[in-house]
Design a protein around this motif. Structure first.
Motif, PDB file in Angstrom:
ATOM      1  N   LYS A   1     113.208  23.762  20.428  1.00  0.00           N
ATOM      2  CA  LYS A   1     112.953  22.438  19.854  1.00  0.00           C
ATOM      3  C   LYS A   1     112.937  21.386  20.975  1.00  0.00           C
ATOM      4  O   LYS A   1     112.097  20.474  20.972  1.00  0.00           O
TER       5      LYS A   1
ATOM      6  N   ASN B   1     109.930  18.813  22.080  1.00  0.00           N
ATOM      7  CA  ASN B   1     110.044  17.379  22.316  1.00  0.00           C
ATOM      8  C   ASN B   1     109.359  16.961  23.616  1.00  0.00           C
ATOM      9  O   ASN B   1     108.689  15.928  23.668  1.00  0.00           O
ATOM     10  N   TYR B   2     109.538  17.786  24.655  1.00  0.00           N
ATOM     11  CA  TYR B   2     108.838  17.495  25.920  1.00  0.00           C
ATOM     12  C   TYR B   2     107.326  17.524  25.714  1.00  0.00           C
ATOM     13  O   TYR B   2     106.588  16.685  26.230  1.00  0.00           O
TER      14      TYR B   2
ATOM     15  N   LYS C   1     105.717  16.968  22.981  1.00  0.00           N
ATOM     16  CA  LYS C   1     105.368  15.774  22.207  1.00  0.00           C
ATOM     17  C   LYS C   1     105.261  14.562  23.131  1.00  0.00           C
ATOM     18  O   LYS C   1     104.256  13.837  23.107  1.00  0.00           O
ATOM     19  N   GLU C   2     106.278  14.383  23.972  1.00  0.00           N
ATOM     20  CA  GLU C   2     106.278  13.207  24.864  1.00  0.00           C
ATOM     21  C   GLU C   2     105.073  13.225  25.803  1.00  0.00           C
ATOM     22  O   GLU C   2     104.429  12.206  26.038  1.00  0.00           O
TER      23      GLU C   2
ATOM     24  N   ASP D   1     114.033  16.781   9.734  1.00  0.00           N
ATOM     25  CA  ASP D   1     113.334  16.552  10.988  1.00  0.00           C
ATOM     26  C   ASP D   1     112.255  17.617  11.071  1.00  0.00           C
ATOM     27  O   ASP D   1     112.553  18.804  11.234  1.00  0.00           O
TER      28      ASP D   1
ATOM     29  N   LEU E   1     110.392  18.735  13.145  1.00  0.00           N
ATOM     30  CA  LEU E   1     110.353  19.602  14.326  1.00  0.00           C
ATOM     31  C   LEU E   1     111.258  20.826  14.177  1.00  0.00           C
ATOM     32  O   LEU E   1     111.020  21.864  14.799  1.00  0.00           O
TER      33      LEU E   1
END
Lengths: 386, 285
Positions: free
Chosen positions: A141, A145-146, A148-149, A281, A283
């Motif tokens: 997860k 997030n990385y 996504k960023e 969430d 994700l």
């Protein structure tokens, strides 16, 4: 939806299959950004939610590898060598972002070399643990997030939860439609042949999800009422293993007395068989889905049990496939040097043969030029079944 | 009623015509670069020998590497099934067949007259007739003689390689060392037998074992294989013809499966033309 050539259903799928980047280039001209990705692990939902077109990067069995061999060792998976070869030759020069993944060591190596030599404006490498429980999920997860960023930067906007939820339900709808399409292969003979299904599967990985969903729906409606269904044949085949992405291969199999009924491959059931769970969430659901539900031997589903129980644990889904789709033979497709699937052969063969299913294993060269010598193997396999 | 089996191998084309009771005639000719197109002439030759015309043949089954587009065949079946049927008819006790052809070798498992498993060599000439051809050329010995010559060896040399090109180099090295041709050939046959044996082992070698194909005509290779297998193997009187025999047996079975009208319809569809390879519509499998 604008459809320039006005083809629908199977004819449209065939067209997209033959001109894989055509729709992406059209959309790009209209201002949409395209992200190319490796294998079935980078979540397409995140890309769709940020208004990208996710485009599956595949090799080409018709194109001899000429450039890649200067960068990648020839003992490596030919599929990824071919994909990289196409990249070096500019086949994907229109993509705005590239997401590589640790699907296997071949994919990982190629991902890094890709970002070094092919000048895609935005690059991301998705690390993916080999185990699927406990901390592996939270680690994965974190990686998402990385991802996504990174692509938020490319999109120039933040991902909002609502669009991600919408994208998840849009792609879940696609998964449901793919399964519906597969159910049409249950009758004997199946209502749709393996090459047609492959064309649809490749197509939906090359166009936006809404268009893909509309396409599958058209195909389902067309196939349900069609007259010219495939011939009845000796063999009803389950394909397990490395992916197949060229219909010359499926045509060869299906002209050798076998009907392809279901494919447990990375262009078949694997990305589509389970829906992403709706979680608070989103994700969390995405991470669990890609790590635990996309069945590929690259992820170890550990068990601390006996060999027999272990096999049952890892492959019982194949038994369910075989039963439901009434298959009477299995083709284990290994792209040469695909260690992920190659090492799995003894166990998977053991398991399937214990169910009374004959298994044909072929290590192939991912090249249409070397397909014809395989005909005798497929035909003889069909004769053992018949 | 007559039934024909046509086996177009990579090196040799074989035709066999039989009736209900016995084999009536066989013709064996090299396939060659141009001859493969002329499989219909080889078929004609067989018919002439029996004073028959094409219309007398109830059913024709094509097999072998060239089976795909035979315009006058009623059905195509792989040589794997055909060898199995042929051997099963000749020697019902055989459970494992080793077929050594011009460009490939195969292991075939039989159970109660049914094909149950098979294995084929990958893209490599080692362990095929082509390998022996290359070596006999290199040594300047006739292919037909290498088997007999190898039996006279007293100290077989070790040819370790499993690759035809490297084996060629090793052979040259042995020659320059002064090793006798007998000993080199014995080593070559052992290397070949070891390669074939390790491939066929994958499908479990069970008694009885029969050897077919051109390789079975080489006594040196048969002996070397026997040594590897550990018990005597059966070699049919004409090992080249078992594929065509199996094809003819299947032809007679197929005839019984369909009505007279269907049979005539099939026969009318035959085109008495040269065999093409992969660029046309295949014979219905």
């Amino acid at each position: 939806m604008k459809d320039i050539n006005k083809k629908t259903g199977l004819a449209r799928a065939k067209d997209i299959y033959n001109h894989r980047s055509k729709r992406a280039r059209e959309l790009k001209a209209e201002g949409k950004k395209v992200i190319g990705y490796f294998c079935c692990f980078p979540p397409v939902e995140i890309m769709t939610a940020l208004d990208f077109l996710p485009l599956r990067l595949l090799g080409d069995m018709d194109e001899p590898i000429t450039v890649a061999d200067g960068y990648l060792p020839t003992v490596m998976c030919i599929f990824y060598r071919s994909t990289f070869d196409l990249g070096m030759k500019g086949r994907f020069d229109f993509i705005d972002g590239f997401i590589g993944a640790h699907a296997c060591d071949g994919a990982e190596r190629t991902s890094y070399i890709w970002s070094n030599y092919i000048k895609t404006p935005c690059n991301f490498f998705l690390d993916l643990p080999h185990v699927d429980k406990g901390e592996a999920v939270s680690y994965f997860k974190g990686q998402l997030n990385y991802l996504k960023e990174t692509i938020e930067g490319l999109a120039g906007k933040k991902l909002d939860i609502e669009s991600l939820k919408e994208a998840i339900s849009l792609h879940n709808k696609q998964r449901q439609l793919v399964r519906e399409l597969y159910y049409l292969r249950k009758p004997d003979p199946p209502l749709i042949n393996g090459s047609e299904v492959l064309q649809v599967m490749i197509s939906i990985m090359m166009i936006p999800a809404e268009e893909g969903n509309a396409l599958i729906q058209e195909v389902i409606d067309e196939v349900k009422t069609r007259q010219d269904i495939p011939d009845k044949k000796n063999g009803r085949l389950l394909v397990w293993g490395s992916l197949i992405d060229n219909i010359k291969f499926t045509d060869l199999i299906e002209s050798s007395g076998l009907n392809i009924i279901i494919e447990d491959t990375a262009t078949g059931t694997r990305p589509f068989w389970h829906d992403i769970e709706e979680t608070e969430d989103p994700l969390d659901g995405v991470a669990r889905h890609y790590l635990q539900e996309v069945k590929c031997p690259r992820t170890f589903a550990e068990t601390d049990t006996s060999y027999k129980e272990d096999l049952e644990n890892r492959y019982s889904y194949l038994k369910d496939f075989a039963k439901y789709w009434k298959v009477n033979g299995v083709f284990g497709n290994i792209i040469r040097n695909c260690d992920i699937h190659g090492y799995e052969i003894p166990a998977v063969k053991d398991y399937l043969e214990s169910l009374g299913l004959p298994v044909l294993i072929i290590e192939q060269d991912y090249s249409t030029a070397s397909l014809e010598p395989l005909r005798t193997r497929f035909q003889a396999f069909a004769e053992t079944i018949g | 009623m007559f039934y024909a089996g046509l086996d177009i191998g990579s090196t040799i084309t074989k035709v066999l015509i039989k009736n209900e009771r016995k084999v009536c005639t066989t013709v064996i000719k090299p396939t060659g670069a141009e001859h493969r197109r002329l499989a219909n002439e080889i078929m004609d030759e067989a018919l002439r020998k029996l004073n028959l015309t094409t219309a007398n043949i109830s059913y024709i089954v094509a097999t072998g590497y060239g089976r795909i587009n035979v315009p006058f065949a009623d059905k195509q079946v792989t040589e794997i099934t055909c060898h199995m049927r042929g051997i099963n008819w000749l020697f019902p006790s055989v459970k494992t067949i080793i077929d050594i052809g011009g460009q490939d070798s195969k292991g075939i498992k039989v159970d109660n007259g049914k094909l149950v498993n098979f294995v084929m060599n990958d893209k490599c000439a080692a362990g095929t007739g082509r390998f022996l051809e290359v070596i006999s050329d290199l040594l300047g010995v006739k292919l037909d003689d290498i088997g007999e010559i190898s039996l006279q060896s007293t100290r077989p040399t070790n040819i370790s390689s499993i690759c035809t090109v490297f084996a060629e180099q090793e052979t040259l090295l042995q020659l320059s060392k002064g090793t006798s041709i007998e000993d080199i050939l014995a080593g070559i046959h052992r290397a070949s037998a070891s390669r074939i044996h390790s491939m066929v082992k994958k499908i479990k070698i069970e008694k009885d074992v029969a050897i077919t194909g051109g390789g079975a005509k080489n006594i040196g290779l048969c002996k070397a294989l026997e040594e590897r297998v550990g018990f005597p193997v059966i070699v049919p009187p004409e090992p080249l013809i078992t594929g065509a025999l199996g094809a003819a047996l299947i032809a007679s079975e197929e005839t019984k499966k369909i009505s007279k009208e269907e049979l005539i319809e099939k026969q009318l569809k035959r085109r008495w033309e040269a065999v093409t390879f992969f660029d046309e519509k295949p014979t219905k499998g």
